[in-house]
Design a protein around this motif. Structure first.
Motif, mmCIF file in Angstrom:
data_model
loop_
_atom_site.group_PDB
_atom_site.id
_atom_site.type_symbol
_atom_site.label_atom_id
_atom_site.label_comp_id
_atom_site.label_asym_id
_atom_site.label_seq_id
_atom_site.Cartn_x
_atom_site.Cartn_y
_atom_site.Cartn_z
ATOM 1 N N ASP A 28 0.826 -1.214 0.000
ATOM 2 C CA ASP A 28 0.000 0.000 0.000
ATOM 3 C C ASP A 28 0.858 1.262 0.000
ATOM 4 N N GLY A 29 1.957 1.223 -0.767
ATOM 5 C CA GLY A 29 2.816 2.386 -0.895
ATOM 6 C C GLY A 29 3.730 2.657 0.283
ATOM 7 N N ARG A 30 3.784 1.716 1.220
ATOM 8 C CA ARG A 30 4.625 1.892 2.410
ATOM 9 C C ARG A 30 5.658 0.770 2.503
ATOM 10 N N VAL A 31 6.847 1.121 2.979
ATOM 11 C CA VAL A 31 7.914 0.133 3.174
ATOM 12 C C VAL A 31 7.584 -0.718 4.398
ATOM 13 N N THR A 32 7.573 -2.035 4.225
ATOM 14 C CA THR A 32 7.254 -2.927 5.348
ATOM 15 C C THR A 32 8.500 -3.479 6.043
ATOM 16 N N ASP A 33 9.645 -3.394 5.382
ATOM 17 C CA ASP A 33 10.904 -3.813 5.997
ATOM 18 C C ASP A 33 12.005 -2.919 5.454
ATOM 19 N N ALA A 34 12.530 -2.038 6.307
ATOM 20 C CA ALA A 34 13.507 -1.029 5.861
ATOM 21 C C ALA A 34 14.956 -1.458 6.080
ATOM 22 N N THR A 35 15.189 -2.743 6.290
ATOM 23 C CA THR A 35 16.544 -3.214 6.592
ATOM 24 C C THR A 35 17.556 -2.763 5.549
ATOM 25 N N ARG A 36 17.241 -2.943 4.283
ATOM 26 C CA ARG A 36 18.188 -2.575 3.232
ATOM 27 C C ARG A 36 18.421 -1.066 3.172
ATOM 28 N N ILE A 37 17.402 -0.295 3.459
ATOM 29 C CA ILE A 37 17.571 1.163 3.513
ATOM 30 C C ILE A 37 18.464 1.541 4.687
ATOM 31 N N ASP A 38 18.216 0.951 5.841
ATOM 32 C CA ASP A 38 19.019 1.258 7.033
ATOM 33 C C ASP A 38 20.496 0.969 6.796
ATOM 34 N N ARG A 39 20.779 -0.061 6.003
ATOM 35 C CA ARG A 39 22.167 -0.474 5.808
ATOM 36 C C ARG A 39 22.975 0.466 4.917
ATOM 37 N N ILE A 40 22.301 1.297 4.136
ATOM 38 C CA ILE A 40 23.052 2.234 3.283
ATOM 39 C C ILE A 40 23.217 3.600 3.940
ATOM 40 N N VAL A 41 22.623 3.785 5.102
ATOM 41 C CA VAL A 41 22.700 5.085 5.787
ATOM 42 C C VAL A 41 24.145 5.515 6.052
ATOM 43 N N PRO A 42 25.030 4.646 6.572
ATOM 44 C CA PRO A 42 26.403 5.103 6.847
ATOM 45 C C PRO A 42 27.111 5.664 5.615
ATOM 46 N N THR A 43 26.898 5.051 4.463
ATOM 47 C CA THR A 43 27.542 5.533 3.240
ATOM 48 C C THR A 43 27.022 6.907 2.834
ATOM 49 N N VAL A 44 25.709 7.049 2.812
ATOM 50 C CA VAL A 44 25.115 8.323 2.390
ATOM 51 C C VAL A 44 25.510 9.448 3.349
ATOM 52 N N ARG A 45 25.438 9.180 4.638
ATOM 53 C CA ARG A 45 25.802 10.213 5.617
ATOM 54 C C ARG A 45 27.287 10.559 5.537
ATOM 55 N N ASP A 46 28.121 9.566 5.245
ATOM 56 C CA ASP A 46 29.557 9.823 5.138
ATOM 57 C C ASP A 46 29.852 10.705 3.927
ATOM 58 N N ILE A 47 29.184 10.427 2.818
ATOM 59 C CA ILE A 47 29.377 11.260 1.622
ATOM 60 C C ILE A 47 28.967 12.703 1.910
ATOM 61 N N LEU A 48 27.830 12.875 2.577
ATOM 62 C CA LEU A 48 27.367 14.218 2.928
ATOM 63 C C LEU A 48 28.349 14.913 3.868
ATOM 64 N N ALA A 49 28.839 14.172 4.858
ATOM 65 C CA ALA A 49 29.756 14.751 5.844
ATOM 66 C C ALA A 49 31.069 15.191 5.202
ATOM 67 N N ARG A 50 31.441 14.522 4.107
ATOM 68 C CA ARG A 50 32.696 14.854 3.433
ATOM 69 C C ARG A 50 32.490 15.885 2.333
ATOM 70 N N GLY A 51 31.283 16.440 2.267
ATOM 71 C CA GLY A 51 31.026 17.499 1.297
ATOM 72 C C GLY A 51 30.649 17.018 -0.078
ATOM 73 N N GLY A 52 30.361 15.740 -0.212
ATOM 74 C CA GLY A 52 29.937 15.212 -1.499
ATOM 75 C C GLY A 52 28.433 15.306 -1.668
ATOM 76 N N LYS A 53 27.970 15.082 -2.891
ATOM 77 C CA LYS A 53 26.536 15.101 -3.189
ATOM 78 C C LYS A 53 26.114 13.704 -3.635
ATOM 79 N N PRO A 54 25.399 12.971 -2.791
ATOM 80 C CA PRO A 54 25.014 11.599 -3.151
ATOM 81 C C PRO A 54 23.851 11.578 -4.150
ATOM 82 N N VAL A 55 24.078 10.898 -5.259
ATOM 83 C CA VAL A 55 23.032 10.662 -6.257
ATOM 84 C C VAL A 55 22.850 9.152 -6.342
ATOM 85 N N LEU A 56 21.690 8.677 -5.939
ATOM 86 C CA LEU A 56 21.478 7.246 -5.772
ATOM 87 C C LEU A 56 21.002 6.567 -7.052
#
Length: 396
Positions: A28-56
């Motif tokens: 119904d348009g909602r994520v029922t298990d966000a495990t895979r999303i949670d696992r990419i958070v460190p990479t995206v946040r690290d790119i942002l912290a280093r001044g990069g622009k993440p394009v997924l």
């Protein structure tokens, strides 16, 4: 193994095309298990912290090179924003004018999600023009999708040849864990391989007998190995046409001094249902009208001894019909032993595969293993000793 990571590249002020796996279950348009999303958070946040622009860059489902509206990635932006804690923009295509315009307008501190890469036939075909169109959008390529690394696609392999490339934090963690498990393991090494059919894991078993010291075989495939030794397995799930292959695997294991362990006692029942009447019998005493549905306590005790002797464990597949009690006993008990040995610092434990992850979660021990891979096919192909194109493209 040698590959570059985010630490090896200067990403400040640069567009970092980041391949991720967000192929998550939706209802119904909602994520029922966000495990895979949670696992990419460190990479995206690290790119942002280093001044990069993440394009997924990501795929979703199997649209087979056509635009399928119900497989659009746009509904995932809300879940991504929640996970990242920053605004997530969306582009209606992953190449061409729509993508270029969205990339050019991306402000610092925000993330851009491009539309499903598999809406283009060039993705799965790994077409050079498609890979070049992706590469034209950014300055650095970061692969954080080990689960898609067994596919030589445009967004996993082709693009890596066109830009300075590195592994994301999840990919880095996965590769390091796998290298410790089979690449340069602490010995002795034990592998647990379960599941229904020998035929689906022939390459896996053939590779493991050359790499590990102990091979524990469970699930339905153990019945095939028992049958190969002339044991009557009654009405149990077994591939009787694979018994000769099972004997060949046993012979190969003997040649390379790999000890194969089969159940010595089994739990049998006349019907496959929760709470069915069951009994534990020696492995060679399955009644003709019964089926083997789990390994018995004597077998589990022997597995516990092997875990205590070993320093590295690789686990793929349950030991019995773990979905239905009481036939989850062996899997649960062995998993708890592995978790305890890991927590005590005695064992490096790496597990993967859909049923495996589900079984370890059910046993309540997944968090106690050294590493749990959610990669599925990529994890299995790695265990089979195959070269993964998405990983090979990152090697330096």
């Amino acid at each position: 193994m040698a590959w570059k990571t985010l630490d090896d590249l200067d990403i400040a002020g640069k567009i970092v095309l980041t391949r991720v796996d967000i192929n998550v279950p939706m209802q119904d348009g909602r994520v029922t298990d966000a495990t895979r999303i949670d696992r990419i958070v460190p990479t995206v946040r690290d790119i942002l912290a280093r001044g990069g622009k993440p394009v997924l860059l990501a795929h979703y489902g199997r649209p087979k090179g056509e635009v399928v509206p119900e497989l659009s990635l746009e509904p995932l932006t809300g879940a991504l924003e929640t996970a990242f804690g920053v605004p997530v923009r969306f582009a209606t295509d992953c190449i061409g004018l729509a993508a270029k315009t969205a990339v050019a307008a991306l402000p610092d501190g925000e993330v851009l999600l491009l539309e499903n890469t598999r809406f283009h036939a060039g993705e799965e075909a790994n077409a050079p023009m498609f890979a070049a169109s992706l590469a034209a959008l950014g300055e650095i390529y970061c692969n954080d999708a080990f689960s898609a690394a067994h596919r030589a696609h445009g967004s996993t392999e082709g693009i890596a040849k066109l830009l300075p490339s590195c592994a994301g934090r999840l990919m880095e963690m996965e590769l390091s864990a796998l290298d410790k498990a089979l690449g340069q393991p602490k010995r002795p090494v034990v592998a647990v391989v379960g599941g229904a059919k020998v035929s689906t894991k022939l390459e896996l078993l053939g590779n493991l007998v050359r790499k590990v010291d102990h091979l524990v075989i469970g699930g339905g495939m153990a019945n095939t190995f028992l049958a190969a030794q002339g044991i009557d397995v009654g009405k149990s799930l077994a591939e009787h046409d694979m018994t000769e292959t099972a004997r060949e695997i046993i012979a190969k294991a003997e040649e390379v001094a790999c000890a194969i362990h089969l159940p010595t006692d089994v739990v049998v029942a006349r019907e496959f249902r929760a709470g069915a009447d069951s009994e534990t019998v020696p492995a060679d005493a399955c009644p003709a009208d019964a089926m083997i549905l789990d390994a018995g306590p004597e077998t589990v005790a022997r597995i516990a001894e092997i875990f205590a002797e070993c320093r590295t464990l690789i686990w793929n597949g349950p030991l019995g019909a773990f979905e239905i009690p009481p036939f989850d006993m062996a899997t649960n008990a062995a998993a708890r032993v592995a978790a305890d040995q890991t927590s005590a610092g005695n064992l490096i434990s790496v597990a993967g595969g859909g049923d495996t992850v589900a079984a370890l979660n059910k046993a309540g021990v997944a968090d106690d293993f050294t590493y749990i891979s959610t990669a599925g096919g990529a994890f299995l192909e790695w265990m089979e000793g195959k070269t993964l194109p998405g990983v090979a493209a990152l090697m330096v």
